[in-house]
Design an enzyme around this catalytic site. Structure first.
Site, PDB file in Angstrom:
ATOM      1  N   ALA A  83      -8.930  28.301   9.597  1.00 30.60           N
ATOM      2  CA  ALA A  83      -7.592  28.889   9.476  1.00 30.60           C
ATOM      3  C   ALA A  83      -6.576  27.783   9.279  1.00 30.60           C
ATOM      4  CB  ALA A  83      -7.243  29.673  10.747  1.00 30.60           C
ATOM      5  N   THR A 125      -6.276  35.072  18.081  1.00 30.53           N
ATOM      6  CA  THR A 125      -5.312  34.429  18.976  1.00 30.53           C
ATOM      7  C   THR A 125      -4.477  35.451  19.734  1.00 30.53           C
ATOM      8  OG1 THR A 125      -3.281  33.117  18.959  1.00 30.53           O
ATOM      9  CG2 THR A 125      -3.824  34.205  16.916  1.00 30.53           C
ATOM     10  N   ASP A 126      -3.986  35.035  20.906  1.00 32.36           N
ATOM     11  CA  ASP A 126      -3.098  35.926  21.679  1.00 32.36           C
ATOM     12  C   ASP A 126      -1.756  36.118  20.963  1.00 32.36           C
ATOM     13  OD1 ASP A 126      -2.010  33.371  22.078  1.00 32.36           O
ATOM     14  OD2 ASP A 126      -1.992  33.504  24.263  1.00 32.36           O
ATOM     15  N   GLU A 127      -1.471  35.258  19.957  1.00 29.42           N
ATOM     16  CA  GLU A 127      -0.178  35.371  19.264  1.00 29.42           C
ATOM     17  C   GLU A 127      -0.042  36.676  18.494  1.00 29.42           C
ATOM     18  OE1 GLU A 127       1.501  32.032  17.327  1.00 29.42           O
ATOM     19  OE2 GLU A 127       0.654  30.596  18.741  1.00 29.42           O
ATOM     20  N   TYR A 153       2.312  32.701  10.746  1.00 30.31           N
ATOM     21  CA  TYR A 153       0.960  32.408  11.258  1.00 30.31           C
ATOM     22  C   TYR A 153       0.383  33.612  11.987  1.00 30.31           C
ATOM     23  CZ  TYR A 153      -2.533  30.913  14.655  1.00 30.31           C
ATOM     24  OH  TYR A 153      -3.670  30.840  15.428  1.00 30.31           O
ATOM     25  N   SER A 154       1.121  34.116  12.997  1.00 30.79           N
ATOM     26  CA  SER A 154       0.546  35.205  13.801  1.00 30.79           C
ATOM     27  C   SER A 154       0.390  36.470  12.966  1.00 30.79           C
ATOM     28  CB  SER A 154       1.365  35.449  15.061  1.00 30.79           C
ATOM     29  OG  SER A 154       2.720  35.671  14.769  1.00 30.79           O
ATOM     30  N   LYS A 157      -2.853  36.143  11.134  1.00 31.64           N
ATOM     31  CA  LYS A 157      -4.003  36.321  12.035  1.00 31.64           C
ATOM     32  C   LYS A 157      -4.175  37.796  12.398  1.00 31.64           C
ATOM     33  CE  LYS A 157      -6.340  33.552  13.686  1.00 31.64           C
ATOM     34  NZ  LYS A 157      -7.622  32.961  13.194  1.00 31.64           N
ATOM     35  N   TYR A 210      11.179  21.608  22.172  1.00 34.15           N
ATOM     36  CA  TYR A 210      11.979  22.616  21.477  1.00 34.15           C
ATOM     37  C   TYR A 210      12.859  23.389  22.464  1.00 34.15           C
ATOM     38  CZ  TYR A 210       8.571  22.042  17.621  1.00 34.15           C
ATOM     39  OH  TYR A 210       7.763  21.547  16.627  1.00 34.15           O
TER      40      TYR A 210
HETATM   41  P1  NAD Z   1      -7.449  23.501  13.367  1.00 37.50           P
HETATM   42  O1  NAD Z   1      -6.241  23.572  12.495  1.00 37.50           O
HETATM   43  O2  NAD Z   1      -7.624  22.337  14.262  1.00 37.50           O
HETATM   44  O3  NAD Z   1      -8.768  23.583  12.458  1.00 37.50           O
HETATM   45  C1  NAD Z   1      -8.863  24.459  11.372  1.00 37.50           C
HETATM   46  C2  NAD Z   1     -10.059  24.019  10.532  1.00 37.50           C
HETATM   47  O4  NAD Z   1     -10.212  24.964   9.455  1.00 37.50           O
HETATM   48  C3  NAD Z   1      -9.896  22.637   9.892  1.00 37.50           C
HETATM   49  O5  NAD Z   1     -11.075  21.873  10.059  1.00 37.50           O
HETATM   50  C4  NAD Z   1      -9.656  22.945   8.417  1.00 37.50           C
HETATM   51  O6  NAD Z   1     -10.126  21.935   7.544  1.00 37.50           O
HETATM   52  C5  NAD Z   1     -10.436  24.247   8.245  1.00 37.50           C
HETATM   53  N1  NAD Z   1      -9.929  25.067   7.128  1.00 37.50           N
HETATM   54  C6  NAD Z   1      -8.636  25.373   6.842  1.00 37.50           C
HETATM   55  N2  NAD Z   1      -8.577  26.129   5.732  1.00 37.50           N
HETATM   56  C7  NAD Z   1      -9.869  26.319   5.304  1.00 37.50           C
HETATM   57  C8  NAD Z   1     -10.451  27.020   4.226  1.00 37.50           C
HETATM   58  N3  NAD Z   1      -9.701  27.682   3.329  1.00 37.50           N
HETATM   59  N4  NAD Z   1     -11.801  27.014   4.121  1.00 37.50           N
HETATM   60  C9  NAD Z   1     -12.571  26.333   5.011  1.00 37.50           C
HETATM   61  N5  NAD Z   1     -12.070  25.633   6.038  1.00 37.50           N
HETATM   62  C10 NAD Z   1     -10.730  25.629   6.193  1.00 37.50           C
HETATM   63  O7  NAD Z   1      -7.453  24.869  14.171  1.00 37.50           O
HETATM   64  P2  NAD Z   1      -7.915  25.159  15.689  1.00 37.50           P
HETATM   65  O8  NAD Z   1      -6.766  24.898  16.577  1.00 37.50           O
HETATM   66  O9  NAD Z   1      -9.224  24.525  15.927  1.00 37.50           O
HETATM   67  O10 NAD Z   1      -8.100  26.738  15.605  1.00 37.50           O
HETATM   68  C11 NAD Z   1      -9.334  27.290  15.192  1.00 37.50           C
HETATM   69  C12 NAD Z   1      -9.219  28.804  15.201  1.00 37.50           C
HETATM   70  O11 NAD Z   1      -8.890  29.265  16.504  1.00 37.50           O
HETATM   71  C13 NAD Z   1      -8.115  29.341  14.283  1.00 37.50           C
HETATM   72  O12 NAD Z   1      -8.594  30.516  13.675  1.00 37.50           O
HETATM   73  C14 NAD Z   1      -6.967  29.650  15.229  1.00 37.50           C
HETATM   74  O13 NAD Z   1      -6.186  30.709  14.724  1.00 37.50           O
HETATM   75  C15 NAD Z   1      -7.727  30.063  16.478  1.00 37.50           C
HETATM   76  N6  NAD Z   1      -7.041  29.825  17.769  1.00 37.50           N
HETATM   77  C16 NAD Z   1      -6.524  28.593  18.063  1.00 37.50           C
HETATM   78  C17 NAD Z   1      -5.964  28.370  19.324  1.00 37.50           C
HETATM   79  C18 NAD Z   1      -5.403  27.013  19.702  1.00 37.50           C
HETATM   80  O14 NAD Z   1      -4.792  26.890  20.760  1.00 37.50           O
HETATM   81  N7  NAD Z   1      -5.589  25.962  18.910  1.00 37.50           N
HETATM   82  C19 NAD Z   1      -5.925  29.401  20.260  1.00 37.50           C
HETATM   83  C20 NAD Z   1      -6.456  30.658  19.913  1.00 37.50           C
HETATM   84  C21 NAD Z   1      -7.027  30.839  18.665  1.00 37.50           C
HETATM   85  O1  DAU Z   2      -1.610  30.888  21.696  1.00 35.81           O
HETATM   86  C1  DAU Z   2      -2.570  30.436  20.804  1.00 35.81           C
HETATM   87  C2  DAU Z   2      -1.919  29.590  19.736  1.00 35.81           C
HETATM   88  O2  DAU Z   2      -1.549  28.357  20.333  1.00 35.81           O
HETATM   89  C3  DAU Z   2      -2.834  29.349  18.546  1.00 35.81           C
HETATM   90  O3  DAU Z   2      -3.095  30.583  17.916  1.00 35.81           O
HETATM   91  C4  DAU Z   2      -2.208  28.367  17.551  1.00 35.81           C
HETATM   92  O4  DAU Z   2      -3.119  28.072  16.515  1.00 35.81           O
HETATM   93  C5  DAU Z   2      -1.871  27.090  18.291  1.00 35.81           C
HETATM   94  O5  DAU Z   2      -1.235  26.169  17.421  1.00 35.81           O
HETATM   95  C6  DAU Z   2      -0.972  27.384  19.494  1.00 35.81           C
HETATM   96  O6  DAU Z   2       0.353  27.819  19.060  1.00 35.81           O
HETATM   97  P1  DAU Z   2       1.690  27.287  19.775  1.00 35.81           P
HETATM   98  O7  DAU Z   2       2.805  27.473  18.842  1.00 35.81           O
HETATM   99  O8  DAU Z   2       1.813  27.853  21.149  1.00 35.81           O
HETATM  100  O9  DAU Z   2       1.267  25.724  19.929  1.00 35.81           O
HETATM  101  P2  DAU Z   2       2.101  24.362  19.716  1.00 35.81           P
HETATM  102  O10 DAU Z   2       1.257  23.273  20.259  1.00 35.81           O
HETATM  103  O11 DAU Z   2       2.631  24.244  18.338  1.00 35.81           O
HETATM  104  O12 DAU Z   2       3.345  24.572  20.688  1.00 35.81           O
HETATM  105  C7  DAU Z   2       3.174  24.815  22.070  1.00 35.81           C
HETATM  106  C8  DAU Z   2       4.557  25.027  22.655  1.00 35.81           C
HETATM  107  O13 DAU Z   2       5.254  23.777  22.637  1.00 35.81           O
HETATM  108  C9  DAU Z   2       5.426  25.989  21.875  1.00 35.81           C
HETATM  109  O14 DAU Z   2       6.236  26.733  22.776  1.00 35.81           O
HETATM  110  C10 DAU Z   2       6.293  25.098  21.002  1.00 35.81           C
HETATM  111  C11 DAU Z   2       6.451  23.839  21.851  1.00 35.81           C
HETATM  112  N1  DAU Z   2       6.566  22.571  21.120  1.00 35.81           N
HETATM  113  C12 DAU Z   2       5.651  22.277  20.167  1.00 35.81           C
HETATM  114  C13 DAU Z   2       5.693  21.097  19.462  1.00 35.81           C
HETATM  115  C14 DAU Z   2       4.691  20.782  18.381  1.00 35.81           C
HETATM  116  C15 DAU Z   2       7.567  21.667  21.442  1.00 35.81           C
HETATM  117  O15 DAU Z   2       8.391  21.923  22.339  1.00 35.81           O
HETATM  118  N2  DAU Z   2       7.621  20.472  20.764  1.00 35.81           N
HETATM  119  C16 DAU Z   2       6.731  20.160  19.769  1.00 35.81           C
HETATM  120  O16 DAU Z   2       6.873  19.071  19.151  1.00 35.81           O
END
Ligand code: NAD
Ligand code: DAU
Length: 340
Positions: A83, A125-127, A153-154, A157, A210
């Site tokens: 994603a 995602t919970d988003e 994004y959300s 998803k 933020y």
């Molecule tokens: P990430 O951005 O670290 O990794 C995404 C990966 O997907 C990368 O390796 C990228 O190269 C690959 N990718 C992107 N576009 C692609 C495409 N078109 N084809 C093939 N590969 C592709 O993301 P993450 O944080 O590891 O999240 C993974 C999954 O979990 C996502 O679906 C995200 O929505 C979900 N998620 C993330 C979180 C979080 O806190 N990070 C929480 C809940 C759910």
């Molecule tokens: O809840 C699950 C989601 O969590 C996933 O689906 C997303 O892929 C993942 O990126 C994450 O989303 P958030 O927007 O919550 O994560 P992020 O790390 O971008 O931000 C976490 C919180 O911190 C959010 O309230 C925004 C804030 N923030 C973020 C950044 C990058 C800051 O205050 N400063 C920053 O520079």
């Protein structure tokens, strides 16, 4: 079993590949990843020579490529992590989120329909539930909470989730969906809050928070998420959604201050900056279904997981320094250049 893990060069997918390759030597894990800016093969170094592991570079939204891969590999299970995952990027470039998150998902679903599959799992995602008010700590997201998204994004998803569930109802595809709260841990790309703060604080750089820093996230250590997904894939009921989270809510300011304290860095590094447009206030998961139906329990609390995470970033500086310098993009060429 032959399992295609998409997005396995990213943060959670990479941790999941490590877990699966070590946990199930009898299964074959195929990591399919496009290696966008978020994909990093250095993350896969610990497993790259394992006999039950293979990397394939490709785009989940490329129909011709995906159908050919399914024809050749005939996977039993597909677990879709791939994603565009960063909310801030979705605000400046929504289209790439529609392409990968929505069209990539429907392409995989169509390939699963055509070639047959035992299970398709969507990592969501919970988003998708939107946000909760800050002054109602009694409210949590359950699997029945209506979808009500805030960001591109959300929205992408949530759209993907609806397609996955529709393919179950309409075509009988054996699918499951999991919706997890914010993850943290090793191999987290330093554009996201926790790795950004750790890496910048270590370099004595300003730390952007933020708004007022009072938004709340519900943090889960990444391996607890990986184990939960494995459980849903093996034991979850088809057509069902499972929420994953461990009741570890913190304000962003609390998270930043915890990291500064652990690193012995001053709070004067914090810089309050303009808020994210549409910024979700609070996320909080009710994980009752995972706990009662599948017996899942997280191993880490935020207090234990954050210590482990900070230690990892201190011991693996090369990994995140290569990202900041751009060096990591050369890894594919060095590793695979002559083989492909
Ligand atoms: P990430 O951005 O670290 O990794 C995404 C990966 O997907 C990368 O390796 C990228 O190269 C690959 N990718 C992107 N576009 C692609 C495409 N078109 N084809 C093939 N590969 C592709 O993301 P993450 O944080 O590891 O999240 C993974 C999954 O979990 C996502 O679906 C995200 O929505 C979900 N998620 C993330 C979180 C979080 O806190 N990070 C929480 C809940 C759910
Ligand atoms: O809840 C699950 C989601 O969590 C996933 O689906 C997303 O892929 C993942 O990126 C994450 O989303 P958030 O927007 O919550 O994560 P992020 O790390 O971008 O931000 C976490 C919180 O911190 C959010 O309230 C925004 C804030 N923030 C973020 C950044 C990058 C800051 O205050 N400063 C920053 O520079």
């Amino acid at each position: 079993m032959k399992i295609i893990v998409t997005g396995g060069a990213g943060f959670i997918g990479g941790n999941f590949v490590h877990y699966m390759v070590n946990q199930y030597p009898e299964d074959m894990i195929i990591n399919l990843d496009l290696l966008t800016y978020a994909g990093n093969l250095e993350t896969l170094k610990p497993v790259e020579n394992a006999p039950n592991y293979k990397f394939v570079k490709g785009d989940i939204a490329d129909r011709e490529f995906i159908f050919k891969l399914f024809e050749e590999e005939k996977p039993d299970v597909v677990i879709n992590f791939a994603a565009e995952s960063h909310v801030d990027r979705s605000i400046t470039d929504p289209e790439s989120f529609v392409r990968t998150n929505v069209m990539g998902t429907t392409t995989l679903l169509d390939a699963c329909r055509k070639y047959g599959i035992k299970r398709y799992h969507q990592v969501s995602t919970d988003e998708v539930y939107g946000d909760l008010p800050l002054d109602r700590p009694d409210l949590f997201f359950t699997e029945e909470t209506p979808l009500h998204t805030s960001s591109p994004y959300s929205s992408s998803k949530a759209s993907a989730d609806l397609f996955v569930l529709a393919y179950h109802r309409t075509y009988g595809l054996p699918v499951t969906v999991s919706r997890c709260s914010n993850n943290y841990g090793p191999y987290h790309f330093p554009e996201k809050l926790i790795p950004l703060i750790i890496s910048r604080a270590l370099n004595d750089e300003e730390l952007p928070v933020y708004g007022k820093g009072d938004n709340v996230r519900d943090w889960l250590y990444v391996t607890d998420h990986c184990k939960a997904i494995d459980l849903v894939v093996r034991k979850g009921r088809v057509g069902e959604v499972y929420n994953i989270g461990g009741h570890n809510e913190r304000t962003n300011l609390e998270v930043v201050k915890t990291i500064l304290k652990a690193l012995g860095k001053p709070e004067s590094l914090i810089k309050f900056v303009t808020d994210r447009p549409g910024h979700d206030r609070r996320y909080a998961i009710d994980p009752t279904k995972m706990e009662t139906e599948l017996g899942w329990k997280p191993e880490y609390t935020f207090d234990t997981g954050i210590v482990k995470t900070i230690e990892w970033y201190l011991n693996n500086k090369e990994w995140w320094e290569h990202i900041i310098s751009g060096e990591y993009t050369k890894y594919f060429e060095n590793m695979y250049g002559e083989r492909l």
